[in-house]
Design a protein around this motif. Structure first.
Motif, PDB file in Angstrom:
ATOM      1  N   VAL A 149       0.660   0.281  12.608  1.00  0.00           N
ATOM      2  CA  VAL A 149      -0.093  -0.961  12.647  1.00  0.00           C
ATOM      3  C   VAL A 149      -0.473  -1.410  11.237  1.00  0.00           C
ATOM      4  O   VAL A 149      -0.628  -2.605  10.966  1.00  0.00           O
ATOM      5  N   ALA A 150      -0.594  -0.458  10.309  1.00  0.00           N
ATOM      6  CA  ALA A 150      -0.961  -0.817   8.938  1.00  0.00           C
ATOM      7  C   ALA A 150       0.051  -1.759   8.314  1.00  0.00           C
ATOM      8  O   ALA A 150      -0.293  -2.561   7.438  1.00  0.00           O
ATOM      9  N   THR A 151       1.313  -1.686   8.754  1.00  0.00           N
ATOM     10  CA  THR A 151       2.339  -2.569   8.190  1.00  0.00           C
ATOM     11  C   THR A 151       2.090  -4.025   8.547  1.00  0.00           C
ATOM     12  O   THR A 151       2.644  -4.913   7.902  1.00  0.00           O
ATOM     13  N   PHE A 152       1.279  -4.271   9.573  1.00  0.00           N
ATOM     14  CA  PHE A 152       0.940  -5.646   9.940  1.00  0.00           C
ATOM     15  C   PHE A 152       0.199  -6.348   8.805  1.00  0.00           C
ATOM     16  O   PHE A 152       0.252  -7.573   8.684  1.00  0.00           O
ATOM     17  N   TYR A 153      -0.468  -5.573   7.958  1.00  0.00           N
ATOM     18  CA  TYR A 153      -1.233  -6.145   6.855  1.00  0.00           C
ATOM     19  C   TYR A 153      -0.473  -6.093   5.533  1.00  0.00           C
ATOM     20  O   TYR A 153      -1.058  -6.281   4.481  1.00  0.00           O
ATOM     21  N   GLY A 154       0.835  -5.825   5.606  1.00  0.00           N
ATOM     22  CA  GLY A 154       1.646  -5.920   4.403  1.00  0.00           C
ATOM     23  C   GLY A 154       2.493  -4.693   4.149  1.00  0.00           C
ATOM     24  O   GLY A 154       2.070  -3.566   4.417  1.00  0.00           O
ATOM     25  N   ASN A 155       3.703  -4.922   3.649  1.00  0.00           N
ATOM     26  CA  ASN A 155       4.602  -3.854   3.228  1.00  0.00           C
ATOM     27  C   ASN A 155       4.797  -3.924   1.720  1.00  0.00           C
ATOM     28  O   ASN A 155       4.775  -5.009   1.135  1.00  0.00           O
ATOM     29  N   ASN A 156       4.991  -2.781   1.113  1.00  0.00           N
ATOM     30  CA  ASN A 156       5.170  -2.726  -0.337  1.00  0.00           C
ATOM     31  C   ASN A 156       6.404  -1.903  -0.680  1.00  0.00           C
ATOM     32  O   ASN A 156       6.858  -1.083   0.110  1.00  0.00           O
ATOM     33  N   ASP A 157       6.916  -2.115  -1.885  1.00  0.00           N
ATOM     34  CA  ASP A 157       8.076  -1.369  -2.347  1.00  0.00           C
ATOM     35  C   ASP A 157       7.731   0.109  -2.516  1.00  0.00           C
ATOM     36  O   ASP A 157       6.570   0.477  -2.718  1.00  0.00           O
ATOM     37  N   ALA A 166       4.589   2.487   4.485  1.00  0.00           N
ATOM     38  CA  ALA A 166       4.967   1.113   4.117  1.00  0.00           C
ATOM     39  C   ALA A 166       3.811   0.334   3.505  1.00  0.00           C
ATOM     40  O   ALA A 166       3.982  -0.381   2.516  1.00  0.00           O
ATOM     41  N   HIS A 167       2.616   0.479   4.088  1.00  0.00           N
ATOM     42  CA  HIS A 167       1.458  -0.268   3.587  1.00  0.00           C
ATOM     43  C   HIS A 167       0.796   0.526   2.474  1.00  0.00           C
ATOM     44  O   HIS A 167       0.355   1.659   2.679  1.00  0.00           O
ATOM     45  N   LYS A 168       0.724  -0.065   1.296  1.00  0.00           N
ATOM     46  CA  LYS A 168       0.175   0.637   0.129  1.00  0.00           C
ATOM     47  C   LYS A 168      -0.892  -0.229  -0.531  1.00  0.00           C
ATOM     48  O   LYS A 168      -0.784  -1.449  -0.580  1.00  0.00           O
ATOM     49  N   GLU A 169      -1.922   0.434  -1.037  1.00  0.00           N
ATOM     50  CA  GLU A 169      -2.969  -0.224  -1.810  1.00  0.00           C
ATOM     51  C   GLU A 169      -3.400   0.698  -2.940  1.00  0.00           C
ATOM     52  O   GLU A 169      -3.364   1.933  -2.795  1.00  0.00           O
ATOM     53  N   VAL A 170      -3.820   0.105  -4.042  1.00  0.00           N
ATOM     54  CA  VAL A 170      -4.221   0.898  -5.201  1.00  0.00           C
ATOM     55  C   VAL A 170      -5.390   1.801  -4.861  1.00  0.00           C
ATOM     56  O   VAL A 170      -5.457   2.953  -5.313  1.00  0.00           O
ATOM     57  N   ARG A 171      -6.310   1.306  -4.057  1.00  0.00           N
ATOM     58  CA  ARG A 171      -7.501   2.098  -3.783  1.00  0.00           C
ATOM     59  C   ARG A 171      -7.209   3.337  -2.938  1.00  0.00           C
ATOM     60  O   ARG A 171      -8.062   4.214  -2.817  1.00  0.00           O
ATOM     61  N   PHE A 172      -6.003   3.433  -2.365  1.00  0.00           N
ATOM     62  CA  PHE A 172      -5.645   4.645  -1.625  1.00  0.00           C
ATOM     63  C   PHE A 172      -5.516   5.845  -2.565  1.00  0.00           C
ATOM     64  O   PHE A 172      -5.737   6.986  -2.149  1.00  0.00           O
TER      65      PHE A 172
END
Length: 791
Positions: A331-339, A402-408
């Motif tokens: 479900v996290a991919t619903f909020y964006g996918n990253n390289d 797939a879903h990545k954020e810097v704060r992770f």
């Protein structure tokens, strides 16, 4: 004889280490220049710095800062009817209640203090706004403090490397931008820093040498870590207590963010497994570690389960739901996918900014087998290698998601600062050490000034400029409510609608003033973005949340989901009003003389506001249309679209807030624009900027970029008899070639206008919107409505 015995007693236990000591340069902590700092002074400095940091931030970063912490905390403190926005994550039991409970207690205590001091509405509101910021500033200061303590343990308290680690965490733009925000990642970072400092790094040494104190054990049979000769904070704490602190903090961090367990699994293997056939610590140490891990983990799990039971009112296990929904269901991919390379190309550069080159060189030195890292203590060398490996393993593991954020990867920042202090000290110590000056000191001083200026510029722009309009918007609404609504003789609720991407602004934590049965407040609705839960792949591919539906076709969404009643101002005068503010004669005609449409309209709107929370989860139906608010907010890129869709509505611009010079989301580009229905809230400058001509009669009000002719045309809805006469007179003027303003309207070449003049007029007309000389054929969507069907 005694002299010989004395000389023999001073021989090292390991004769092979003597040549190494001759070759190695003296450790930096034995250098004549001492960089020792008093721990109490350091903590007070960091606490004051982070408090200033927290109270000075004026920008919006990500919605999780509010909707994963402050909104559930607000509801925990003030009850279900307090107007908090509880997102799907909490309804699906994905989050632990520990984090919002901390801030909920903060809200409850602040409200109790406000009531005890009998503070006014404004003072109470500002105190509730500042309280969670102040609490988070304490967490941020503790993270900085333990980062420095870890560096002092790794390099020595008097080492320049530990000082550089402290400087890094103070001048870091990322720390200034994120550390004092109420993310669960921020608290996770604090807990990780505490756990890393208390971790038994000296157990990684071979048993025969111990921690430079071979054979020195505590009563529990555990080796003791190195004591600083000048005393250092909690060095007198026994090893078992340290271990329990590390394990408790690691357990809480894992409950908050289940992905944090990767840190401790990796570190556990590096600490206890020397190779596949043997372990490093003694049997006593290993058995103690296993026992305390089970004990501390079980304790945290039981406390967390009880808190979750109280918070959710049922037995749940959020870590399992978190991994199942975000990883298994994706479900996290619903909020964006990253390289795949996101953490390499963007994550580390954003975390470290100007320190990135020094970090890469330090990691290379630490992981190179031939480099002895003489600046660190024996335990510190093993700790540095373990920290480097963790900082490589975690981004590699997270890159598979797939879903990545810097704060992770934010919890890695304390370790990265400790590692970076190695090369930063090696590069800049000759500049700050009196005994190691060089000819290039002036060049390095210039470089220091340049790097500090760049860091300060980044910190200022991100915390004061970029996305500042969204925070200023909530401040504007609070002050509007305090100045225009509370002092009124008959106070009423303030209504706000946000046609923006979901969670674009903070909610109740910043709006404050929830409406109750005895006190008016701020009522608001916004577009939602509920994820596609429990849907198959094909259904997920077709799924569009409410915000996506709106931006796909704003005009169509307004027709389907907004009330077809004309938006009206609650402060309108009782006299006859023209345009959209006039009485709705058509509604009375359809419903009969005994039914007051205004009363039914008010009842319907009240029903929506009473079920506001449930309404957010729906896409909008004919029976659940959103009422038109007194304040309508959107980003400037929608201005032209809404000016056409809502012409004649009575909305006029009453505030425009600068938000950002650029944005990676096209839906959020431009200023934050506020339209309102009450003309008294509009200053003359705003009226001129909108191109609205306000007549001499206060009863003549213009709408959003519309002319008097269009307002009169809209009277066809309000007063059919009056409108029929107006239409007949308009036809006569058209036959005579006379415009609505009494001027002759000529066409084409007969007007004698040159190409340049035509182009200029077209440009002015585009900026001004439809005017008296040009009527838009399409009718506003509320002009043809089935009143009986709606009510």
């Amino acid at each position: 004889m005694s002299s010989a015995e004395s000389n023999s007693s001073e021989q090292p236990l390991n004769p092979k280490s003597e040549p190494d000591r001759i070759v190695e340069p003296p450790p930096s902590h034995d250098h004549p220049a001492s960089f020792a700092l008093d721990p109490h002074h350091v903590f007070l400095f960091l606490l004051g710095l982070r408090l200033l940091n927290a109270l000075s931030i004026r920008t919006f970063f990500q919605p999780d800062e509010y909707f994963q912490a402050l909104e559930p905390a607000w509801q925990w403190a003030f009850g279900d009817g307090s107007g908090a926005w509880i997102t799907w994550e909490w309804k699906s039991h994905l989050r632990s209640a520990i984090h919002p409970t901390i801030f909920g207690v903060c809200y409850w205590a602040t409200a109790a203090i406000s009531d005890a001091l009998a503070l006014g509405s404004h003072a109470r509101s500002e105190l509730l706004l500042a309280a969670p910021k102040a609490l988070q500033s304490v967490f941020a200061a503790v993270a900085d403090f333990y980062t420095w303590k870890l560096a002092s343990y790794v390099y020595g308290r008097k080492s320049a490397c530990s000082l550089m680690a402290l400087v890094l965490t103070v001048v870091s733009p990322w720390q200034w931008f994120v550390a004092t925000r109420t993310f669960s990642n921020s608290l996770e970072t604090t807990l990780t820093a505490i756990a890393l400092y208390n971790w038994p790094w000296h157990w990684t040494l071979p048993v025969d040498t111990g921690s430079q104190n071979p054979g020195k054990l505590e009563t529990q049979g555990l080796r003791v870590r190195v004591r600083n000769p000048d005393g250092f904070g909690e060095d007198s704490t026994d090893e078992l207590t340290r271990l329990r602190r590390a394990l408790l903090c690691a357990a809480v961090a894992t409950i908050l963010r289940p992905t944090n367990i990767l840190v401790w699994c990796t570190l556990g293997l590096l600490t206890f497994v020397k190779d596949w056939k043997s372990v490093r610590p003694t049997c006593t140490e290993f058995s103690t570690f296993v026992r305390e891990t089970v004990l501390c983990g079980s304790t945290v799990l039981v406390i967390s389960t009880i808190l979750d039971r109280i918070f959710y009112d049922e037995w749940v296990f959020p870590p399992f739901r978190f991994l199942y929904v975000n990883v298994v269901q994706s479900v996290a991919t619903f909020y964006g996918n990253n390289d795949w390379h996101y953490y390499i190309s963007q994550g580390y550069p954003l975390l470290l900014t100007t320190a990135l080159p020094f970090t890469l060189i330090s990691m290379y030195r630490i992981l190179t087998p031939g480099d002895t890292i003489s600046e660190a203590t024996p335990e510190g060398r093993n700790a540095l290698r373990s920290l480097c490996i963790i900082c490589l393993v975690l981004p590699a593991a997270f890159s598979n998601i797939a879903h990545k954020e810097v704060r992770f990867i934010y919890p890695l920042l304390p370790a990265l600062h400790v590692v970076t202090g190695l090369q930063l000290s090696s590069f800049f110590e000759p500049m700050i050490s009196p005994s190691r000056t060089s000819a290039r000191s002036h060049t390095k001083k210039f470089l220091v000034i340049l790097l500090l200026a760049l860091n300060a510029s980044i910190a200022y722009y991100t915390s004061q400029v970029h996305n500042s309009g969204l925070i200023n918007l909530t401040t504007y609404f609070r002050h509007e409510f305090e100045d225009a609504y509370l002092p009124a003789s008959r106070p009423s609720n303030m209504t706000v609608g946000m046609l923006m991407p979901c969670h674009s602004t903070p909610w109740r934590s910043h709006l404050q003033y929830p409406p109750t049965s005895t006190h008016p407040g701020i009522r608001a609705w916004a577009l939602t973005c509920e994820p596609p839960l429990n849907l198959n792949a094909s259904e997920k591919a077709r799924y569009m949340d409410e915000a996506d539906q709106f931006y796909d076709n704003p005009s169509l969404w307004l027709k389907r989901n907004m009330s077809r009643r004309s938006p009206r101002s609650s402060s309108s005068s009782s006299g006859r009003r023209t345009g959209i503010f006039g009485p709705d004669y058509s509604a009375r005609r359809n419903l009969g003389p005994k039914v007051n449409a205004d009363i039914l309209e008010a009842a319907r709107d009240e029903e929506f506001w009473e079920t506001e929370t449930e309404s957010r989860t729906r896409t909008g139906t004919g029976r659940n249309r959103k009422p038109w608010p007194e304040y309508l907010i959107f980003f400037a890129q929608l201005e032209q679209t809404l000016a056409v869709a809502l012409r004649g509505s009575g909305y006029i611009e009453c505030k425009r807030l600068w938000n950002s010079a650029w944005h990676d989301d096209w839906r959020r580009t431009g200023d934050v624009v506020v339209w309102c229905l009450d003309p008294s809230r509009v200053n003359a400058a705003a009226s001129r900027k909108m191109g609205v001509d306000v007549g001499e009669d206060e009863g003549d009000e213009a709408g959003v970029g519309v002319s008097k002719a269009e307002i009169e045309d809209d009277d066809a809805v309000s007063d059919p008899a009056h409108a029929a006469g107006e239409r007949e007179r308009e036809r006569e003027r058209e036959r005579e070639g006379v415009g609505v303003d009494g001027q002759k309207v000529l066409s084409g070449a007969k007007e004698g206008k040159g190409p340049k003049k035509k182009h200029k007029q077209k440009k002015e007309q585009k900026e001004r919107g439809p005017g008296p000389g040009k009527r838009v054929v399409e009718k506003t969507f509320w002009k043809s409505r089935d009143v009986e069907g709606e009510l």
